[in-house]
Write a protein that holds these residues in place. Structure first.
Motif, short mmCIF file in Angstrom:
data_model
loop_
_atom_site.label_atom_id
_atom_site.label_comp_id
_atom_site.label_asym_id
_atom_site.label_seq_id
_atom_site.Cartn_x
_atom_site.Cartn_y
_atom_site.Cartn_z
N ARG A 128 36.78 -30.48 -11.28
CA ARG A 128 35.82 -30.28 -12.15
C ARG A 128 34.47 -29.71 -11.62
O ARG A 128 33.75 -28.87 -11.95
CB ARG A 128 35.50 -31.18 -13.17
CG ARG A 128 36.84 -31.48 -14.04
CD ARG A 128 36.53 -32.56 -15.10
NE ARG A 128 37.86 -33.33 -15.31
CZ ARG A 128 37.91 -34.58 -15.73
NH1 ARG A 128 36.67 -35.21 -15.44
NH2 ARG A 128 39.08 -35.05 -15.94
N LYS B 192 36.64 -41.00 -25.75
CA LYS B 192 35.52 -41.26 -25.09
C LYS B 192 35.02 -42.68 -25.53
O LYS B 192 34.68 -42.84 -26.66
CB LYS B 192 34.47 -40.06 -25.42
CG LYS B 192 33.07 -40.37 -24.65
CD LYS B 192 32.14 -39.27 -24.85
CE LYS B 192 30.88 -39.61 -24.00
NZ LYS B 192 29.86 -38.73 -24.20
N GLY C 249 34.70 -47.99 -8.82
CA GLY C 249 34.38 -46.55 -8.25
C GLY C 249 33.75 -46.64 -7.19
O GLY C 249 33.55 -47.83 -6.60
N ILE D 166 39.01 -47.47 -18.45
CA ILE D 166 38.25 -46.41 -19.15
C ILE D 166 37.70 -45.58 -18.07
O ILE D 166 36.87 -45.83 -17.13
CB ILE D 166 37.12 -46.73 -19.76
CG1 ILE D 166 37.23 -47.94 -20.84
CG2 ILE D 166 36.35 -45.76 -20.50
CD1 ILE D 166 38.17 -47.96 -21.75
N GLU E 25 36.64 -32.27 3.24
CA GLU E 25 35.57 -32.62 3.70
C GLU E 25 35.69 -33.68 4.66
O GLU E 25 36.47 -34.65 4.19
CB GLU E 25 34.60 -32.65 2.81
CG GLU E 25 34.47 -31.54 2.26
CD GLU E 25 33.34 -31.45 0.86
OE1 GLU E 25 33.09 -32.55 0.55
OE2 GLU E 25 33.13 -30.34 0.46
N GLY F 160 40.12 -44.64 -11.35
CA GLY F 160 40.73 -45.27 -12.72
C GLY F 160 42.02 -44.89 -12.30
O GLY F 160 43.12 -45.76 -12.70
N ASP G 176 40.64 -41.32 -20.97
CA ASP G 176 39.55 -40.41 -20.55
C ASP G 176 38.99 -39.66 -21.55
O ASP G 176 39.76 -39.14 -22.25
CB ASP G 176 39.97 -39.50 -19.31
CG ASP G 176 39.17 -38.82 -18.43
OD1 ASP G 176 39.10 -39.60 -17.19
OD2 ASP G 176 38.24 -37.96 -18.76
N SER H 203 40.61 -34.79 -11.22
CA SER H 203 39.42 -35.26 -10.18
C SER H 203 38.18 -34.64 -10.36
O SER H 203 37.88 -33.32 -10.73
CB SER H 203 39.68 -35.23 -8.57
OG SER H 203 39.35 -34.17 -8.10
N LEU I 188 39.79 -40.29 -9.77
CA LEU I 188 40.42 -40.70 -8.88
C LEU I 188 40.67 -42.37 -8.83
O LEU I 188 41.67 -42.81 -8.65
CB LEU I 188 39.77 -40.08 -7.52
CG LEU I 188 40.73 -40.40 -6.28
CD1 LEU I 188 42.13 -40.06 -6.61
CD2 LEU I 188 40.09 -39.57 -5.21
C1 LIG Z 1 31.74 -30.45 -6.04
C2 LIG Z 1 32.43 -31.59 -5.44
C3 LIG Z 1 32.99 -31.66 -4.26
C4 LIG Z 1 33.66 -32.76 -3.73
N1 LIG Z 1 34.17 -32.63 -2.60
C5 LIG Z 1 34.88 -33.69 -2.17
C6 LIG Z 1 35.64 -33.99 -0.88
O1 LIG Z 1 35.91 -32.83 -0.04
N2 LIG Z 1 36.17 -35.15 -0.59
C7 LIG Z 1 36.29 -36.31 -1.29
O2 LIG Z 1 36.82 -37.31 -0.79
N3 LIG Z 1 35.52 -36.21 -2.47
C8 LIG Z 1 34.83 -35.11 -2.87
N4 LIG Z 1 34.17 -35.20 -4.09
C9 LIG Z 1 33.98 -36.50 -4.80
C10 LIG Z 1 35.15 -36.85 -5.53
O3 LIG Z 1 35.46 -35.75 -6.48
C11 LIG Z 1 34.79 -38.19 -6.16
O4 LIG Z 1 34.43 -39.23 -5.13
C12 LIG Z 1 35.84 -38.88 -7.01
O5 LIG Z 1 36.25 -37.78 -7.97
C13 LIG Z 1 35.31 -39.96 -7.89
O6 LIG Z 1 36.31 -40.64 -8.60
P1 LIG Z 1 35.97 -41.53 -9.86
O7 LIG Z 1 37.25 -41.76 -10.51
O8 LIG Z 1 35.06 -42.81 -9.15
O9 LIG Z 1 34.99 -40.89 -10.89
P2 LIG Z 1 35.34 -39.44 -11.65
O10 LIG Z 1 36.27 -38.46 -10.78
O11 LIG Z 1 33.91 -39.05 -12.10
O12 LIG Z 1 35.96 -40.19 -12.88
C14 LIG Z 1 35.51 -40.60 -13.84
C15 LIG Z 1 36.08 -40.38 -15.38
O13 LIG Z 1 35.78 -40.78 -16.36
C16 LIG Z 1 35.97 -39.96 -17.51
N5 LIG Z 1 34.69 -40.36 -18.31
C17 LIG Z 1 33.19 -40.24 -18.13
N6 LIG Z 1 32.76 -40.89 -19.17
C18 LIG Z 1 33.66 -41.41 -19.87
C19 LIG Z 1 33.75 -42.06 -21.24
N7 LIG Z 1 32.65 -42.52 -22.05
N8 LIG Z 1 34.84 -42.37 -21.89
C20 LIG Z 1 36.04 -42.08 -21.38
N9 LIG Z 1 36.01 -41.43 -20.12
C21 LIG Z 1 35.02 -41.10 -19.48
C22 LIG Z 1 35.53 -38.72 -16.89
O14 LIG Z 1 35.98 -37.47 -17.69
C23 LIG Z 1 36.04 -38.90 -15.41
O15 LIG Z 1 37.37 -38.02 -15.52
C24 LIG Z 1 33.59 -33.95 -4.47
C25 LIG Z 1 33.00 -34.12 -5.81
C26 LIG Z 1 32.28 -32.72 -6.16
C27 LIG Z 1 31.43 -32.83 -7.62
#
Ligand SMILES: Cc1cc2nc3c(=O)[nH]c(=O)nc-3n(C[C@H](O)[C@H](O)[C@H](O)COP(=O)(O)OP(=O)(O)OC[C@H]3O[C@@H](n4cnc5c(N)ncnc54)[C@H](O)[C@@H]3O)c2cc1C
Length: 450
Positions: free
Chosen positions: A47, A242, A419, A12, A62, A18, A36, A43, A16
């Motif tokens: 967004r 969701k 995560g 779920i 970064e 998942g 999703d 990523s 990045l």
């Molecule tokens: C402005 C900004 C700049 C960034 N710059 C950098 C950078 O330069 N370098 C870097 O390494 N990282 C950067 N990041 C961080 C990077 O985006 C995150 O570390 C990474 O995307 C985290 O991945 P994740 O899979 O843990 O979470 P997420 O990317 O948040 O993925 C979670 C997913 O779950 C989905 N979701 C949420 N709730 C539910 C639900 N109830 N049911 C189903 N799906 C759901 C969401 O739609 C989302 O797609 C930046 C982030 C932001 C916001």
């Protein structure tokens, strides 16, 4: 390829974490479905740009701290992803000079090599290598004295402890929000932070401790490549789905309940991974046993009249300010999330208080005089500012939640958490994210082998 054929895997969250995990598991031969609420294989980075402060809406990589090279390891296996996705990066932060002692931190030898390589001619290179070497082996006192004029130190106890502030800051380096090509760094600036070991300097192989992910390559090449491999390996995608809740017995998650009223009934040998930021995770499964980390960051941007030639960053643990990023024409200030932002007429007093604090912090730690860069709005003693409803790049862990990570156990045997907030040994960031992917993959392999 491993041959796990028993249960199915439901991942779920297709950010990045998942997406990377689901792809590995599909390649391991597991029957994986990736859900999703929006579109997987995107990523939050992309967004998040929609809510990012203006000065941060760039595609600049970064810096993050990845001493074990876990991010590069993940992508190294895939030839379609350019190796320059992960680049060595340069870090210059919180330099002190003038009245205070400079902090001396050890940076990776990749920077030293880059600096030497940039010098034209053998003599210049040899001289640079010699001064770096000399700096490395000089005593702490002579390094300090060589950097600043004698007799100008303040008696402040804290100021006289070399490097303490910066070493703390390194722990949260994953959050450092700037990068700077080596050719734009002044030698003096780099010289003040580099203390390479001679053996490392001349060793043939080295892993840079500081890296940067190129967001364009990540979004345009790496994520689509993951998607393609996932589908080729037999993975299924459910977009716009969701997760609303999970039903369970005391030991096992039994049903996944989605907001569109669809439901997945889990068999005991099926596994579920929640690859979500702690905020949506707690929204979907409130009894997960942790408090949500704020997903938004209270941010202010002050307009400055002169741009910064060299972006700088200051991470502080302060009642008011959490971090300061000197970024082009803005001073971007992350506020302490416990701070109450007024919504009445006292807002300018509040802004004044923040500005005064930034002036002081920048003077103390960055040797920056902000007053000369500011153009105050008429009748005000602070520059123009605005509040930004910015998405936090990484989970904003409160000290309580950060401590809790060591004890966090998913409540059911077939549930796994993935995560960047979960590996307790890392500050949230890309290194934590890919460490978590690696750890959860091992846990799943053990689960499916039983
Ligand atoms: C402005 C900004 C700049 C960034 N710059 C950098 C950078 O330069 N370098 C870097 O390494 N990282 C950067 N990041 C961080 C990077 O985006 C995150 O570390 C990474 O995307 C985290 O991945 P994740 O899979 O843990 O979470 P997420 O990317 O948040 O993925 C979670 C997913 O779950 C989905 N979701 C949420 N709730 C539910 C639900 N109830 N049911 C189903 N799906 C759901 C969401 O739609 C989302 O797609 C930046 C982030 C932001 C916001």
């Amino acid at each position: 390829m491993a041959s796990f054929t028993s249960g199915r895997l439901h991942v779920i969250g297709g950010g990045l974490a998942g997406s990377a995990l689901a792809t590995l598991m599909a390649e391991d031969g597991i029957d994986v479905t990736l859900y999703d609420e929006a579109e997987p294989f995107e990523s939050r980075w992309t967004r998040g740009m929609q809510t990012a402060p203006e000065s941060h809406k760039t595609a600049e990589p970064e810096i993050f701290h990845d001493p074990d090279g876990v991010v590069a390891d993940y992508f190294a296996r895939w030839p379609e992803i350019p190796t320059k996705l992960i680049r060595p990066a340069h870090c210059v932060m919180g330099l002190k000079r003038g009245r205070r002692k400079p902090a001396i931190i050890t940076l990776d030898q990749g920077i030293s090599r880059a600096l030497i390589a940039r010098r034209l001619g053998f003599i210049a290179r040899a001289y640079t290598a010699f001064s770096l070497w000399q700096n490395r082996y000089a005593s702490e006192e002579s390094r300090v004295e060589g950097t600043i004029a004698s007799g100008m130190l303040e008696s402040d106890e804290q100021a006289n402890v070399p490097g303490t502030y910066h070493r703390d800051a390194l722990a949260v380096l994953a959050e450092v929000l700037f990068s700077m090509p080596a050719h734009r760094c002044s030698k003096a600036l780099l010289g003040r932070v580099m203390t390479p070991k001679a053996s490392k300097l001349f060793s043939k192989s080295h892993e840079p401790v500081f890296s940067a992910i190129d967001p364009i390559i990540l979004n345009d090449i790496a994520l689509p490549a993951l998607r393609e491999r996932f589908i080729t390996s037999g993975g299924s995608i459910k977009a716009n789905t969701k997760l609303g809740d999970i039903d369970s017995t005391s030991d096992y998650a039994t049903d996944l309940l989605f907001d569109d009223d669809s439901q997945i009934v889990l068999k005991p040998n099926d596994a579920v991974v929640l690859a979500l930021h702690p905020k949506p995770l707690c929204d979907a499964v409130p009894d997960i046993g942790m408090t949500p980390a704020p997903a938004k960051r209270q941010t202010m941007a002050f307009e400055l009249k002169r741009p910064f030639a060299e972006p700088r960053c200051l991470l502080v643990s302060d009642d008011i300010v959490r971090a300061i990023y000197c970024n082009r024409r803005h001073l971007q200030v992350s506020l302490n999330s416990g701070l109450h932002i007024p919504n009445d007429g006292t807002i300018d007093q509040f802004a004044h208080r923040i500005w005064q604090r930034c002036v002081w912090l920048c003077d103390q730690y960055l040797n920056l005089d902000l007053q000369v860069r500011s153009e105050n709005a008429e009748g005000f003693d602070h520059p123009n500012y605005r509040f930004i409803d910015a998405e936090a790049p990484f989970p904003e862990l409160s000290p309580g939640l950060a401590a809790l990570r060591h004890r966090l156990q998913p409540p059911w045997k077939n549930l796994f958490l993935c995560g960047d907030s979960f590996p307790a040994e890392h500050a949230p960031g890309p290194a934590a994210l890919f460490t978590s992917v690696k750890q959860v993959r091992q846990q799943l392999q053990a689960f499916f082998s039983n």
